[in-house]
Design a protein around this motif. Structure first.
Motif, PDB file in Angstrom:
ATOM      1  N   GLU A 260       0.806  -1.214   0.000  1.00 18.46           N
ATOM      2  CA  GLU A 260       0.000   0.000   0.000  1.00 18.46           C
ATOM      3  C   GLU A 260       0.848   1.277   0.000  1.00 18.46           C
ATOM      4  OE1 GLU A 260      -3.120  -0.086  -0.335  1.00 18.46           O
ATOM      5  OE2 GLU A 260      -3.476  -2.231  -0.062  1.00 18.46           O
ATOM      6  N   THR A 261       2.129   1.151   0.282  1.00 16.53           N
ATOM      7  CA  THR A 261       2.972   2.345   0.398  1.00 16.53           C
ATOM      8  C   THR A 261       3.482   2.837  -0.936  1.00 16.53           C
ATOM      9  OG1 THR A 261       4.966   1.026   0.694  1.00 16.53           O
ATOM     10  CG2 THR A 261       3.711   1.555   2.668  1.00 16.53           C
ATOM     11  N   LYS A 262       3.278   2.108  -1.987  1.00 15.85           N
ATOM     12  CA  LYS A 262       3.809   2.492  -3.291  1.00 15.85           C
ATOM     13  C   LYS A 262       3.049   3.666  -3.868  1.00 15.85           C
ATOM     14  CE  LYS A 262       7.168  -0.437  -3.771  1.00 15.85           C
ATOM     15  NZ  LYS A 262       8.543   0.005  -3.922  1.00 15.85           N
ATOM     16  N   HIS A 263       3.665   4.231  -4.881  1.00 18.10           N
ATOM     17  CA  HIS A 263       3.039   5.373  -5.550  1.00 18.10           C
ATOM     18  C   HIS A 263       1.795   4.928  -6.296  1.00 18.10           C
ATOM     19  CE1 HIS A 263       6.414   7.933  -4.546  1.00 18.10           C
ATOM     20  NE2 HIS A 263       7.245   6.975  -4.974  1.00 18.10           N
ATOM     21  N   LYS A 264       1.107   5.901  -6.826  1.00 16.49           N
ATOM     22  CA  LYS A 264      -0.118   5.628  -7.558  1.00 16.49           C
ATOM     23  C   LYS A 264       0.179   4.784  -8.788  1.00 16.49           C
ATOM     24  CE  LYS A 264      -4.043   7.975  -9.696  1.00 16.49           C
ATOM     25  NZ  LYS A 264      -4.628   9.287 -10.057  1.00 16.49           N
ATOM     26  N   VAL A 265      -0.676   3.799  -9.031  1.00 15.27           N
ATOM     27  CA  VAL A 265      -0.467   2.851 -10.130  1.00 15.27           C
ATOM     28  C   VAL A 265      -0.727   3.551 -11.454  1.00 15.27           C
ATOM     29  CG1 VAL A 265      -1.272   0.710 -11.172  1.00 15.27           C
ATOM     30  CG2 VAL A 265      -1.073   0.905  -8.691  1.00 15.27           C
ATOM     31  N   SER A 266       0.138   3.294 -12.426  1.00 14.48           N
ATOM     32  CA  SER A 266      -0.001   3.890 -13.755  1.00 14.48           C
ATOM     33  C   SER A 266      -1.213   3.292 -14.471  1.00 14.48           C
ATOM     34  CB  SER A 266       1.269   3.621 -14.566  1.00 14.48           C
ATOM     35  OG  SER A 266       1.096   4.027 -15.894  1.00 14.48           O
ATOM     36  N   LYS A 267      -2.049   4.163 -15.001  1.00 12.34           N
ATOM     37  CA  LYS A 267      -3.227   3.697 -15.727  1.00 12.34           C
ATOM     38  C   LYS A 267      -2.854   3.011 -17.044  1.00 12.34           C
ATOM     39  CE  LYS A 267      -6.260   5.230 -12.776  1.00 12.34           C
ATOM     40  NZ  LYS A 267      -7.110   4.278 -12.011  1.00 12.34           N
ATOM     41  N   THR A 268      -1.744   3.463 -17.641  1.00 13.41           N
ATOM     42  CA  THR A 268      -1.354   2.856 -18.919  1.00 13.41           C
ATOM     43  C   THR A 268      -0.986   1.384 -18.724  1.00 13.41           C
ATOM     44  OG1 THR A 268       0.910   3.663 -18.547  1.00 13.41           O
ATOM     45  CG2 THR A 268      -0.536   5.033 -19.870  1.00 13.41           C
ATOM     46  N   ILE A 269      -0.210   1.086 -17.685  1.00 15.86           N
ATOM     47  CA  ILE A 269       0.162  -0.303 -17.427  1.00 15.86           C
ATOM     48  C   ILE A 269      -1.077  -1.120 -17.086  1.00 15.86           C
ATOM     49  CG2 ILE A 269       1.593  -1.827 -16.029  1.00 15.86           C
ATOM     50  CD1 ILE A 269       3.211   0.012 -17.770  1.00 15.86           C
ATOM     51  N   GLU A 270      -1.948  -0.540 -16.304  1.00 18.95           N
ATOM     52  CA  GLU A 270      -3.169  -1.249 -15.914  1.00 18.95           C
ATOM     53  C   GLU A 270      -4.042  -1.548 -17.131  1.00 18.95           C
ATOM     54  OE1 GLU A 270      -6.712  -0.793 -12.540  1.00 18.95           O
ATOM     55  OE2 GLU A 270      -5.354   0.860 -12.974  1.00 18.95           O
ATOM     56  N   SER A 271      -4.146  -0.582 -18.031  1.00 17.03           N
ATOM     57  CA  SER A 271      -4.958  -0.803 -19.226  1.00 17.03           C
ATOM     58  C   SER A 271      -4.335  -1.842 -20.141  1.00 17.03           C
ATOM     59  CB  SER A 271      -5.136   0.519 -19.989  1.00 17.03           C
ATOM     60  OG  SER A 271      -3.878   0.984 -20.477  1.00 17.03           O
ATOM     61  N   PHE A 272      -3.005  -1.897 -20.167  1.00 20.75           N
ATOM     62  CA  PHE A 272      -2.337  -2.904 -20.987  1.00 20.75           C
ATOM     63  C   PHE A 272      -2.680  -4.309 -20.518  1.00 20.75           C
ATOM     64  CE2 PHE A 272       1.491  -5.650 -21.175  1.00 20.75           C
ATOM     65  CZ  PHE A 272       1.444  -5.947 -22.525  1.00 20.75           C
ATOM     66  N   PHE A 273      -2.547  -4.550 -19.228  1.00 18.65           N
ATOM     67  CA  PHE A 273      -2.874  -5.884 -18.732  1.00 18.65           C
ATOM     68  C   PHE A 273      -4.368  -6.170 -18.834  1.00 18.65           C
ATOM     69  CE2 PHE A 273       1.258  -5.373 -16.607  1.00 18.65           C
ATOM     70  CZ  PHE A 273       1.847  -6.572 -16.974  1.00 18.65           C
ATOM     71  N   HIS A 274      -5.168  -5.133 -18.732  1.00 25.86           N
ATOM     72  CA  HIS A 274      -6.599  -5.327 -18.919  1.00 25.86           C
ATOM     73  C   HIS A 274      -6.905  -5.746 -20.364  1.00 25.86           C
ATOM     74  CE1 HIS A 274     -10.863  -4.857 -18.116  1.00 25.86           C
ATOM     75  NE2 HIS A 274     -10.969  -4.061 -19.184  1.00 25.86           N
ATOM     76  N   SER A 275      -6.173  -5.154 -21.313  1.00 25.55           N
ATOM     77  CA  SER A 275      -6.352  -5.548 -22.713  1.00 25.55           C
ATOM     78  C   SER A 275      -5.933  -7.001 -22.933  1.00 25.55           C
ATOM     79  CB  SER A 275      -5.533  -4.631 -23.626  1.00 25.55           C
ATOM     80  OG  SER A 275      -5.938  -3.295 -23.490  1.00 25.55           O
ATOM     81  N   LEU A 276      -4.815  -7.387 -22.324  1.00 29.46           N
ATOM     82  CA  LEU A 276      -4.389  -8.783 -22.435  1.00 29.46           C
ATOM     83  C   LEU A 276      -5.420  -9.716 -21.829  1.00 29.46           C
ATOM     84  CD1 LEU A 276      -0.562  -8.659 -21.612  1.00 29.46           C
ATOM     85  CD2 LEU A 276      -1.634  -8.982 -23.833  1.00 29.46           C
ATOM     86  N   SER A 277      -5.991  -9.306 -20.722  1.00 28.78           N
ATOM     87  CA  SER A 277      -7.023 -10.130 -20.092  1.00 28.78           C
ATOM     88  C   SER A 277      -8.242 -10.259 -20.985  1.00 28.78           C
ATOM     89  CB  SER A 277      -7.406  -9.517 -18.737  1.00 28.78           C
ATOM     90  OG  SER A 277      -8.411 -10.270 -18.114  1.00 28.78           O
ATOM     91  N   ASN A 278      -8.608  -9.178 -21.644  1.00 25.26           N
ATOM     92  CA  ASN A 278      -9.744  -9.231 -22.572  1.00 25.26           C
ATOM     93  C   ASN A 278      -9.460 -10.175 -23.728  1.00 25.26           C
ATOM     94  OD1 ASN A 278     -11.160  -7.416 -21.021  1.00 25.26           O
ATOM     95  ND2 ASN A 278     -10.579  -5.628 -22.241  1.00 25.26           N
TER      96      ASN A 278
END
Length: 1478
Positions: free
Chosen positions: A253-271
């Motif tokens: 929980e102490t890490k910086h805010k998660v990058s939306k670009t990386i999150e969207s990339f893995f979301h695309s792979l999941s799709n």
């Protein structure tokens, strides 16, 4: 005219006019120079763009839209649009129309409106225009959108299974190139990342899958893959990956805010994995996505996105596994998006990547609470649930290699599922290989851990578990061999521990053999492997271990072997075949080890086998009663299993070995022979179609391989028996072996024949004289059964022919040859020779019919194998007489197989005669009948035999003449025969030339006595007197002389003194040879004979017989030089035709000339004198003279030139040198075909290699200066030629020639010439040096300079160092052929590695030579090291190349003083570690 067109603009804007008319008017206005409007081109472009932008407002229908696109396409394709004149302004394309065009590419394709091609054409015209392309390239969003739509258009075309139009591919290439440049220059890489994920990811992956079917897309796919990698793995994104994975997987929980670009990339792979419809994708992409997951993970590790934190890579692995359904909170797969097999396959590939990049660190993981170990253990649980997957074993191997602890926690379950529950009968193909790989690696791993007892204990425990009783686990040959190697390397104490462990397991199975027979067999197989390989029978074993071994041996017999034998032979017990086999297997393995151990005890304590009874002798070895052994034999026979019978044979070999080893007891030859014959007793001579030649392990013996295994076993025992084996027994065995090898024509029989032939060629078999003799007898006995004589006479009038083929063969098979009485054998051979002389060596040979050619060939191969041994001269005589008799009777045979049969026979005879040595072959034969018989065959069968077969007969005659001439007892008789033959006949017999040729070579030997030389000269003088009319000068020699005449005169010239030879006869043959050389390719034999004669004439100067005048020598030089050029240049042209006009890498690697052999005078080296003679014989023997005759002629041309150069006087030699200087001049480079200069260079190089007199050496020294100027000028001119292949093929010979000249030292080349050679190296560009031959040539020049011109180099050290650095840096360039800078990519081929390694070795030698002159080179050594350190940062050297290159750098570093080393550390402070560990 202006009045006519003044209303065009108004009509174009008039919406009431029909759209078609307006488009026609616009097109007319565009292409017509008569229509004058202000800024006309821009107005018309805006008009057409407005129609597309405001279709509703302009009332443009869908059909009319296609017309507008078509009109716009035609306008954009015109030159006006892209290269406006001086009076016109540059056109401007509005971004809005580009947006419409970009959207319409995919939209119109989906509508299938038919205007897609016009839209693509418009886009292609804009993007490739130098003045309009900015509309797309200047704005990143437009470009990425255009590329995405074009990709989807191509993918849709592929999906519809349509041909991709060329415009589509061109547009894709243009967009790809433009986007690649734009992406690299974009300042916001996060935006690039998002755009690539949203727009390009799915289309690129789809395009990659189509490259196999559409290879024209391969280049674009590679560029797009690189685009994808650059976007996803840019260094700016590395922290974002770490933050995302720490948050998602690490729960930090102490890490910086998660990058939306990386999150969207893995979301695309999941799709994609979940088979959802992508935003711009209309096809299921589960396979595509799963494959890309593997590529993504590998690239993530290769680009080191994890930085110095391997845990980040592990977290990515966990996250990808989660996408696949492998989650640590569920025991199995959780709603996997793929099939179970695909999930295991992806996980297997991911594990291999983890291993490759060494991500897992056990100490580091232990410090982090074994997070990785726990997840890998969970992956193992999931993998074990899917044993049927093709990647099942691969996963297990990877997990084992990561950490054996991962598997050890569930090792029992792993062994059961992966090995023991796999039925041996069902395992085949790749799955068997995968299983063997895993089990072998498992054993090797625990062997390295020194935990073999632990693994075997787990294995035995697993076997007692849930493994079904009906299954027989597999212990294949490969697994057994791997286990055996491990057992062999076990320490003595560990070996005893394992022994007791297996012994205990065997004892536990004895009470339950009835229901667990197959499990018991598996344990017995492991125990047998252990006993066969355990290393406890040598002199290094300690007394303590020896006593333990003795105890465990006794326990094995008492607690296992004896109870097993009693159980099997018990009347109440009905044992299954596996138990019977296990009993025999363990007995044999124990007995073999027992006999081996007895070698280390006194003879009085050994188990003596001397009862002349197998059962009683087995009792002596095993202490099991003879009755029990007899019952065991009966049971083994009754099982009808071949493996049981084979094991019983192995047990009898123990008795045989015990009998042979026990030297204190009188050994019985009959008993040994009896045991040995039993091994062959049940071998089936017929060998069925399904017979297999490989039999693997003992438990793999079956009906298909039993015969071959029995033969192999029996033949391995033959050498052990030695002299105890009776001749009768040996003959029976060889009869069986020959019968199997010779008869029947099936594929399996061919394999069996090859296997047995290899066995018979083994050294231990070849050492047995008795075996060779009996083998020859068996082969000769088989010959009459393979051929039949054709007798046309009526049966009543037939009489037995005492000299027939059958009589000769029966004589050669007489039992006298199996005894040791040599005198009786020679008498018998003389009798057989008389039969051959009387009835065989005649023209009236019997016609052989019904010849089994393949069987005959097999039989001849057997005889040829026997001839290889030098132990028995009598066998050579038998083989020669048998082959000669067979040949004499087969000459008149008819049929398609006649040529093949005769070819095999004559080949055998040639081999025998070549290796006959001191064997008196021709003392037995009537040499007059023999050579006349061969002469009649060669003369009479020229028209019936093939060209190649006739040449083989001539070769056989030549080889025979060589043997007869070198035998001084036969030589007088032979010379009398040829003298008498010439007196009786006016024709030249075929045997005259080879006899005189061998006599000529004999007379030149230094050890020859004077009376022999006188005898030869007297006989040859008489021959010459009889032949003089044939060489008369008034005869038309071109019409009357033949090959034989030329060969005869060549030999006479080498034997007789000059005053006995008429000069007119020499001139006659000389003129004939010159005429032949005018058309050398007409007849190879005539050309070869002519060149041989001319060479003989040139060599006469050595014996003070100069038979050629000065004018004739000059004419001959010009003729040979022209001939050399013709052959050389024609050969080059043929090669260039094959290799294509563009010389690529393959062309550069191949030499451009026939041979690199230097011309060496025959007087300089007698061994090389016969080089072309040997080459000719080899070509005839191999049957390739007809097709490769040019090579022989070219070799002879070089040899003749060498002899001619040696015979020239100083003035003539001066003319030759001047000619070569002229031919090597710069003017030859003006011609497109540079082969003439290359040929001259080759000739020059050959001339200077000759042994020259002092006067000729002076001529060469004076010519070297001019030649070096020619070389220097040529290299300077060549450096401006852009054709790399031409530069390479001419420069390499130039450098090589300079290196050869430099090797002669200052005596040949002055200091100025040496300096010019050094300067030549500086002109060679790196692109040429990257080829191994060029590098070798330059390095050779530098090495020759420092070795032979050291003082000159000391004066120009800076230039020399510059050239050395040049080739050092080229090593890096050369290494870039297979190493990509900054990455550890895979190699292209092993040849490139070897070449680079050799280059490094050459540099090592050069630098070591420089280091040997420390005072001179120490001042510049520091700069050489600095240059290396700087250059090495630019390229990643292959480890093999670096290891080979470092000694060279160390050699230079050693001569640097302390001040220089300190200077290096200061200047290259960032590379200090490199300097310390270099």
């Amino acid at each position: 005219m202006a009045n006519i067109y003044s209303g065009i603009y108004t009509k174009l804007k008039d919406r009431n006019c029909d759209i078609k008319d307006r488009l026609k008017l616009a097109k007319f206005a565009w292409f017509s120079d008569k229509v004058i409007l202000p800024n006309k081109e821009q107005v018309l472009i805006d008009f057409l763009s407005g129609l597309l932008l405001n279709k509703k407002r302009s009332n443009v229908s869908e059909n009319e839209t296609c017309l507008v696109w078509r009109c716009l396409y035609e306008v954009l394709q015109s030159k006006k649009c892209h290269s406006p004149g001086k009076s016109r302004q540059t056109l401007i394309i509005k971004p809005s129309i580009c947006q419409v065009l970009c959207n319409s590419i995919l939209l119109e394709c989906k509508k299938n409106s038919g205007c897609t091609a016009d839209i693509v054409g418009c886009a292609l015209a804009i993007i490739r225009s130098p003045t309009l392309s900015y509309v797309f390239t200047s704005k990143y969003d437009f470009l990425v959108r255009l590329l995405s739509n074009v990709l989807q258009l191509v993918v849709q075309t592929i999906k519809d299974d349509r041909v991709i139009p060329p415009d589509y591919i061109q547009l894709l290439q243009r967009c790809t190139s433009a986007y690649s440049v734009s992406q690299r220059a974009h300042p916001q890489q996060e935006k690039v990342f998002q755009s690539v994920v949203d727009c390009l990811l799915s289309p690129i992956l789809l395009l990659e899958n189509a490259t196999e079917k559409y290879p024209e897309l391969k280049v674009c796919a590679e560029i797009l893959t690189n685009v994808l990698d650059q976007a996803l793995f840019h260094k700016e994104h590395h922290p974002f990956y770490e933050n995302f994975l720490s948050s998602v997987v690490g729960k930090d929980e102490t890490k910086h805010k998660v990058s939306k670009t990386i999150e969207s990339f893995f979301h695309s792979l999941s799709n994609l994995l979940s088979k959802q419809k992508g935003k711009d994708c209309n096809t299921d992409t589960d396979k595509m996505a799963s494959r890309y997951l593997i590529v993504f993970f590998e690239n993530f590790l290769s680009y080191k996105c994890h930085g110095d934190k391997p845990l980040t890579s592990f977290r990515l692995f966990v996250h990808i596994c989660g996408l696949l359904g492998v989650k640590d909170d569920t025991p199995g797969l959780c709603k996997p998006p793929l099939s179970e097999q695909d999930v295991v396959a992806v996980v297997s590939s991911l594990l291999r990547s983890l291993l490759k990049h060494d991500i897992y660190s056990q100490p580091q993981d232990a410090a982090e609470d074994n997070v990785q170990l726990k997840f890998y253990s969970h992956v193992l649980v999931v993998v074990l649930q899917h044993r049927q997957s093709s990647s099942f074993f691969s996963c297990l191997e990877s997990l084992l290699e990561l950490n054996h602890v991962i598997l050890e926690a569930k090792m029992t379950e792993v062994i059961q599922i992966a090995w023991l529950e796999e039925s041996a009968e069902e395992l085949t193909g790749k799955r068997l290989t995968f299983l063997e790989n895993f089990v072998t690696k498992l054993f090797n791993t625990y062997s390295k851990l020194r935990q073999i007892p632990k693994l075997l204990n787990i294995l035995l425990t697993s076997l007692n578990g849930k493994v079904p009783h009906s299954l027989r686990p597999l212990l294949s040959e490969r697994i057994s061999i791997g286990l055996g190697e491990i057992v062999e390397g076990l320490p003595q104490t560990v070996a005893v521990e394992v022994w007791r462990l297996l012994l205990k397991a065997i004892e536990e199975y004895l009470p339950k053999l009835g229901r667990e027979g197959k499990k018991f067999l598996f344990v017995a197989e492991i125990f047998a492997v252990f006993l066969s390989n355990v290393k406890i029978a040598d002199y290094t074993i300690t007394h303590l271990t020896r006593s333990k071994v003795k105890e465990v041996m006794a326990d094995t017999q008492l607690n296992v072997l004896t109870p097993l034998a009693e159980i099997v032979t018990s009347e109440k017990a009905v044992c299954s075949e596996p138990i019977v086999f296990s009993t025999l297997l363990l007995s044999y393995s124990w007995g073999e080890l027992c006999l081996l151990l007895e070698e280390f005890v006194p003879e009085s304590k050994r188990s003596g086998c001397h009862q002349q009874n197998v059962y009683k002798d087995l009792e002596a070895v095993f202490t099991i009663s003879s009755n029990t052994w007899k019952e065991l034999h009966t049971i083994a026979t009754s099982t009808n299993q071949k493996r049981d019978l084979y094991l019983w044979k192995l047990l009898t070999t123990l008795v045989l070995k015990a009998v042979l080893v026990n030297k204190g007891i009188e050994q019985s030859s009959e008993y040994v022979s009896e045991i040995l014959l039993r091994l062959f007793s049940d071998v089936d001579k017929s060998f069925g179609e399904d017979e297999c030649v490989s039999y693997g392990m003992l438990w793999e013996i079956s009906t298909q391989n039993y015969n071959m295994a029995s033969l192999d076993l029996g033949l391995s025992m033959v050498p052990l028996c030695g002299t105890l084996l009776a001749h009768k027994t040996t003959q029976q065995i060889t009869d069986l072996v020959v019968h199997i090898m010779v008869h029947r024509k099936t594929k399996s029989r061919c394999d069996v024949h090859s296997q047995l032939l290899d066995k018979c060629q083994s050294p231990e078999i070849q050492e047995s004289w008795s075996w060779l003799s009996c083998m020859m007898t068996s082969a000769l006995q088989a010959l009459p059964h393979l051929i039949r004589e054709n007798q046309n006479t009526p049966r009543k009038k037939r009489r037995p022919n005492p000299s027939s083929l059958e009589a000769v063969m029966n004589g050669l098979c007489d039992s006298v040859f199996t005894t040791a009485d040599k005198s009786e054998q020679m008498k018998k051979l003389q009798h057989i020779s008389n039969l051959v002389n009387e009835g065989m060596l005649s023209d009236e040979g019997k016609c052989l019919q019904e010849v089994e050619t393949s069987s005959l060939v097999n039989c001849i191969q057997i005889i040829a194998v026997i001839q290889q041994s030098d132990h028995s001269p009598e066998e050579k005589l038998r083989g020669f007489l048998g082959g000669l008799a067979l040949l004499s009777q087969g000459i008149s045979s008819e049929g398609k197989t006649k040529e093949e049969m005769l070819d095999k026979i004559i080949t055998l005879l040639i081999q025998i005669v070549e290796k006959v040595g001191q064997v008196p072959v021709f003392h037995l034969l009537d040499i007059n009948s023999y050579i006349c018989w061969l002469n009649s065959i060669i003369h009479g069968k020229k028209k019936t035999f093939s060209w190649g077969l006739c040449r083989k007969f001539e070769l056989f005659l030549e080889m025979s003449c060589r043997v007869m001439v070198t035998d001084f007892q036969i030589l007088p008789k032979l010379l009398n025969i040829i003298t008498k033959e010439l007196q009786d006949s006016q024709e030249v017999p075929c045997f005259l030339a080879p006899i005189l040729k061998e006599t000529s070579q004999l007379s030149n030997r230094s050890y020859l006595k004077g009376d022999v030389i006188s005898l030869c000269q007297t006989a040859v003088s008489q021959v010459y007197l009889n032949l003089q009319p044939l060489y008369a000068t008034d005869r038309k020699s071109a019409e009357t002389l033949t090959v034989s005449h030329v060969h005869v005169m060549s030999a006479i010239v080498g034997i007789l003194p000059k005053d006995q030879i008429l000069q007119g006869n020499i001139n006659c043959v000389y003129q004939f040879c010159l005429k032949v050389l005018d058309n050398p390719e007409e007849d190879v034999l005539v050309t070869s004979a002519s060149l041989g004669f001319l060479e003989s004439l040139c060599l006469c100067i050595d014996t003070k017989k100069d038979l050629l005048s000065s004018e004739q020598k000059i004419i001959l030089w010009r003729t040979l030089k022209k001939l050399f050029y013709d052959f050389f240049i024609n050969g080059n042209r043929q090669k260039k035709t094959v290799e294509n006009s563009h010389l690529g890498r393959e062309a550069v690697e191949k030499p451009l000339y026939f041979t690199d052999d230097h011309i060496v005078s025959p007087l300089q080296d007698r061994e090389k004198e016969q080089s072309w003679h040997w080459m000719k014989k080899k070509m005839i023997f191999d049957g390739c003279l007809s097709c490769d005759g040019r090579k022989l002629v070219f070799k002879q041309i070089q040899s003749t030139i060498g002899a001619l150069v040696f015979s020239l006087d100083t003035d003539q030699f001066q003319i030759v040198i001047e000619t070569l200087l002229s031919d090597c001049s710069l003017r030859e480079l003006v011609v497109d075909d540079f082969c003439h200069m290359l040929a001259s260079l080759h000739l020059w190089n050959q001339v200077i290699q000759n042994e020259l007199t002092e006067e000729k050496g002076s001529v060469v020294v004076r010519a070297v200066d001019e030649m070096m100027i020619n070389f220097q000028s040529a290299i300077i001119q060549l450096k401006d030629i852009k054709e790399e292949g031409i530069f390479h093929h001419l420069v390499v010979p130039l450098l090589t020639c300079q290196s050869d000249m430099l090797n002669f030292g200052p005596a040949l080349m002055s200091s100025q010439c040496a300096t010019m050679a050094l300067q030549s190296c500086g002109y060679i560009p790196s692109c040429i040096l990257s080829h191994y031959p060029a590098f070798l040539a330059v390095c050779g020049v530098l090495t020759s300079l420092i070795v032979h011109h050291t003082e000159t180099i000391f004066k120009v050290i800076p230039t020399f160092i510059s050239c050395a650095n040049h080739i050092l840096f080229t090593t890096n360039v050369f290494d870039r052929i297979f190493i990509v800078s900054g990455h550890c990519d895979t190699l292209i081929d092993k040849d490139s590695i070897n070449d680079a390694k050799q280059c490094a070795h050459l540099l090592n030698k050069l630098y070591a030579l420089m280091a040997s002159h420390k005072p001179e080179f120490s001042k510049v050594a520091v700069y050489m090291v600095a240059n290396y350190v700087t250059e090495i940062q630019k390229v990643t050297l292959h480890p093999v190349v670096k290891r080979a290159l470092l000694p060279a750098v160390y050699a230079v570093l050693d001569i640097c003083d302390t001040h220089a080393v300190s200077q290096l550390h200061v200047v290259l402070n960032q590379d200090t570690n490199l300097l310390q560990h270099m």
